[in-house]
Design a protein around this motif. Sequence first.
Motif, mmCIF file in Angstrom:
data_model
loop_
_atom_site.group_PDB
_atom_site.id
_atom_site.type_symbol
_atom_site.label_atom_id
_atom_site.label_comp_id
_atom_site.label_asym_id
_atom_site.label_seq_id
_atom_site.Cartn_x
_atom_site.Cartn_y
_atom_site.Cartn_z
ATOM 1 N N LEU A 98 -33.080 -36.474 -2.185
ATOM 2 C CA LEU A 98 -34.296 -37.235 -2.469
ATOM 3 C C LEU A 98 -34.560 -38.303 -1.410
ATOM 4 O O LEU A 98 -35.716 -38.570 -1.069
ATOM 5 C CB LEU A 98 -34.203 -37.881 -3.856
ATOM 6 N N ASN A 99 -33.508 -38.907 -0.871
ATOM 7 C CA ASN A 99 -33.697 -39.911 0.180
ATOM 8 C C ASN A 99 -34.345 -39.291 1.424
ATOM 9 O O ASN A 99 -35.258 -39.872 2.019
ATOM 10 C CB ASN A 99 -32.357 -40.542 0.565
ATOM 11 N N GLU A 100 -33.878 -38.105 1.800
ATOM 12 C CA GLU A 100 -34.436 -37.451 2.982
ATOM 13 C C GLU A 100 -35.882 -37.024 2.743
ATOM 14 O O GLU A 100 -36.731 -37.138 3.622
ATOM 15 C CB GLU A 100 -33.587 -36.244 3.366
ATOM 16 N N ILE A 101 -36.156 -36.543 1.532
ATOM 17 C CA ILE A 101 -37.539 -36.186 1.185
ATOM 18 C C ILE A 101 -38.433 -37.421 1.294
ATOM 19 O O ILE A 101 -39.546 -37.367 1.825
ATOM 20 C CB ILE A 101 -37.603 -35.608 -0.241
ATOM 21 N N SER A 102 -37.925 -38.563 0.808
ATOM 22 C CA SER A 102 -38.679 -39.820 0.866
ATOM 23 C C SER A 102 -38.910 -40.256 2.309
ATOM 24 O O SER A 102 -40.025 -40.653 2.682
ATOM 25 C CB SER A 102 -37.914 -40.915 0.100
ATOM 26 N N LYS A 133 -30.239 -48.542 8.690
ATOM 27 C CA LYS A 133 -30.216 -47.148 9.169
ATOM 28 C C LYS A 133 -31.603 -46.524 9.085
ATOM 29 O O LYS A 133 -32.012 -45.772 9.972
ATOM 30 C CB LYS A 133 -29.220 -46.331 8.355
ATOM 31 N N TYR A 134 -32.310 -46.853 8.020
ATOM 32 C CA TYR A 134 -33.677 -46.345 7.850
ATOM 33 C C TYR A 134 -34.589 -46.906 8.939
ATOM 34 O O TYR A 134 -35.404 -46.182 9.524
ATOM 35 C CB TYR A 134 -34.166 -46.733 6.453
ATOM 36 N N ARG A 135 -34.441 -48.198 9.236
ATOM 37 C CA ARG A 135 -35.267 -48.829 10.286
ATOM 38 C C ARG A 135 -35.019 -48.166 11.635
ATOM 39 O O ARG A 135 -35.965 -47.881 12.387
ATOM 40 C CB ARG A 135 -34.963 -50.322 10.363
ATOM 41 N N ILE A 136 -33.752 -47.931 11.948
ATOM 42 C CA ILE A 136 -33.397 -47.293 13.225
ATOM 43 C C ILE A 136 -33.994 -45.886 13.301
ATOM 44 O O ILE A 136 -34.538 -45.466 14.329
ATOM 45 C CB ILE A 136 -31.869 -47.246 13.400
ATOM 46 N N LYS A 137 -33.909 -45.158 12.199
ATOM 47 C CA LYS A 137 -34.460 -43.799 12.137
ATOM 48 C C LYS A 137 -35.963 -43.800 12.422
ATOM 49 O O LYS A 137 -36.464 -42.985 13.211
ATOM 50 C CB LYS A 137 -34.177 -43.197 10.754
ATOM 51 N N LEU A 138 -36.679 -44.737 11.805
ATOM 52 C CA LEU A 138 -38.123 -44.832 12.011
ATOM 53 C C LEU A 138 -38.459 -45.272 13.435
ATOM 54 O O LEU A 138 -39.386 -44.750 14.062
ATOM 55 C CB LEU A 138 -38.720 -45.820 11.004
#
Length: 296
Positions: A98-102, A133-138
């Motif tokens: 679900l996190n990856e889908i989000s 980690k989410y910020r870096i990914k974006l």
Amino acid sequence: MSSAPLPKWASKPCIMGIDEAGRGPVLGPMVYGCLYCALSYQKTLATLNFADSKTLKEEKREELFENLKADDSIGWEIDVIDPRELSAKMLKRTKINLNEISHNSAIGLVKRVLDMGVLLTEVYVDTVGDAEKYRIKLSEKFPGVKFVVAKKADSLYPVVSGASIVAKVTRDRALRNWVLDETAENMQRNFGSGYPGDPETKAWLDHHKHMVFGFPTIVRFSWGTCTPYFKDFVEVVWESDKLDEDCPNNGRSKHQQKLSDLGFTGYKRKSEDIESSGKGRCKFFQARKLQLVSKF
């Protein structure tokens, strides 16, 4: 919104907020929404009384949504993720959690707005998983944009609060107007909030379970709420390639396991005619477009 002409302010530095609605429920879609405006409009945005949609009553959310739709200085977009899509991705062999889908939904919204020609310079996101980690990914996906990822961003940044309202109202309307694919007798719409802990939702699931097909397609089969019901369902054995360790060729050879080997027989022509016409077929079969197969 994307079909409308691009406003002049969109060519100036803009900010965007992203939030979701319906991450937890066992019923209905998950909706991601974004709201964007010129950086220079940020102070005005703070006066529009946007707030975390969960803290507002439905009537107030509807009012604010209509206000922002009428505001020429604001743009917005949505991504509605169907419960069938959620279930399929989370249950397939190579699972997508679900996190990856989000994350993918948020990334898709950023890309969509950039592709429209909006000059995004800052994007604020309510975190899913580890914020850094989410910020870096974006940031790696969109190096020209500054990302701020934070917990409770919908209560910290008005632009995310606005996105929260967009997502929540869209999901609420989707549920209110949901057309059930299955039209069997005694099918009801009083499914409550859709959250696993809601007694009304639990009662609806119990009433609408099907011994072969599980639940209507509004249900997210991948949710743990559904698991206890599965033990009472009919066991289905699919035709598949089965490894036979007793065969030659290094002990690994495939043979087809047919349903007829398990006691299933063909049907008379009259039954085939009835099935091919669609008359008398279970609505679950019709909704899933399953056809009668008499030979393998």
